[in-house]
Design a protein around this motif. Structure first.
Motif: not given
Length: 381
Positions: A3-6, A29-30, A92-94, A116-117
């Motif tokens: 899962r991406k945390n935005i 997923q988000f 967050s990682n994105l 962070k990406t």
């Protein structure tokens, strides 16, 4: 996919709204952890009610105070420091940077330093400070995933390929709302005329940039930094249908292209799911509906902003900063009906001619030159 945390900068703009649409489609997923918006308070309320982010930044302190009273469980901040706080949120990682203008620069750099990406839709970040941003990305081993449809197309066409085999990249341009008009026929065109884009649904500023071809010029400078290519290996081709979003030619004469319907959710979703692909409920491309695709060489005399961009990029230093700041100020004046459409080019040219280049500028210098250029253009109105 984990899962991406935005963190989303520019949640109420065109790219931001479409990013939320993708997050909405894939809740497993988000997750929207933090978001920034400007002054559209009603839209911010809707976003908060639906996505329940932990942190929200708005433009004005008064709006932040008002929203704090309505949503006591959510932290509200404001201004440029608020943007940076959203970009750096610990969960967050994105970071999806979808704000307009040079205000997106500092949050991007800080997010890269925090490893962070970055999914980048903010042109100005690379145009004004590409040397700083890409060096930080290399140093911190942070991927910069392009969201612009053209750069996303090039990025996809390069998957599995060797960089040293690239002959050139070809960025396609729809030509914007005035592509069939001569320079003489641009005299007296209105804001409403300029906002009538034939293919894409975009925000007002980007639509005007598309009409002047500055949008494509900024993309050329972006591509230079994203793909580490000299300007001599970056071409622009007029392609009316916006079916081929961009291409890469290799030195064995093979050309790889990414095709699709003009829907910004496609490149946004690819940046969010990379290196995976998820299904998307969107109009499918049917080439039989087109029959023919058309391509034309760019006319740099007709589209002078494109020439300004190439010249500024090759000159380097602070020239791209001046180009971008002058364009932002001039487009704002045109949208406010203070100047004519052709005056945009004149104001940019005068700002570039007035400027004394500073080589290898740091962030502080870039921000200073940005503000000086805006003031100079304002003085000409």
């Amino acid at each position: 996919m984990n899962r991406k945390n935005i963190s989303l900068l520019g949640a109420t703009g065109s790219i931001g709204v479409q990013t939320l649409d993708i997050i909405r489609s894939y809740p497993e997923q988000f997750r929207l952890i933090a978001a920034s918006a400007g002054r559209n308070i009603q839209r911010i309320r809707e976003i908060v009610n639906e996505f329940r982010p932990l942190l929200v930044s708005v433009q004005n302190k008064e709006d932040a105070e008002k929203l704090k009273l309505e949503f006591s469980d959510i932290k509200f901040v404001h201004g440029i420091n608020g943007l940076i706080e959203v970009a750096l949120h610990s969960e967050s990682n994105l970071l999806v940077n979808a704000v307009l203008g040079s205000v997106g620069l500092s949050p991007t750099v800080e997010a890269i330093k925090a490893k962070k990406t970055v999914a980048l839709a903010n042109k100005e970040t690379l145009v004004t400070a590409g040397h700083i941003v890409m060096e930080e990305a290399r140093k911190n081993n942070v991927p910069i995933l392009p969201v612009d449809s053209e750069h996303a197309a090039i990025f996809q066409s390069l998957q599995g390929e060797r960089f040293e085999n690239i002959e050139r990249i070809i960025i396609t341009a729809s030509g914007g709302s005035f592509r069939d008009r001569s320079r003489e026929e641009l005299v007296g065109v209105t804001v409403e005329d300029a906002l009538n884009h034939p293919n894409w649904s975009m925000g007002a500023k980007i639509t005007i940039d598309s009409a002047s071809m500055m949008n494509k010029g900024l993309e050329v400078i972006e591509a230079h930094w994203l793909f580490d290519l000299p300007y001599e290996k970056i071409d622009v081709l007029l392609h009316r249908e916006s079916v081929i979003h961009s291409m890469v030619e290799f030195h064995d004469t093979s050309v790889m292209a990414q095709l699709g319907s003009p829907d910004m959710r496609v490149p946004i979703q690819y940046a969010l799911t990379y290196p995976d692909r998820f299904p998307l409920q969107a109009k499918k491309l049917k080439l039989e509906d087109f029959g023919k695709l058309h391509f034309e060489k760019m006319d740099f005399n007709r589209f002078r902003c494109l020439q300004f961009a190439y010249d500024s990029g090759k000159s380097g230093g602070t020239y791209p900063t001046v180009l971008n700041a002058a364009n932002e100020a001039a487009v704002e004046a045109f949208l406010g009906k203070k100047v004519s459409f052709l005056k945009i080019e004149e104001l940019i040219e005068r700002a570039l001619n007035e400027h004394q280049k500073i080589n290898s500028p740091d962030l502080q210098t870039i921000q200073m030159v940005d503000q000086q250029t805006r003031r100079y253009v304002q003085s000409l109105l």
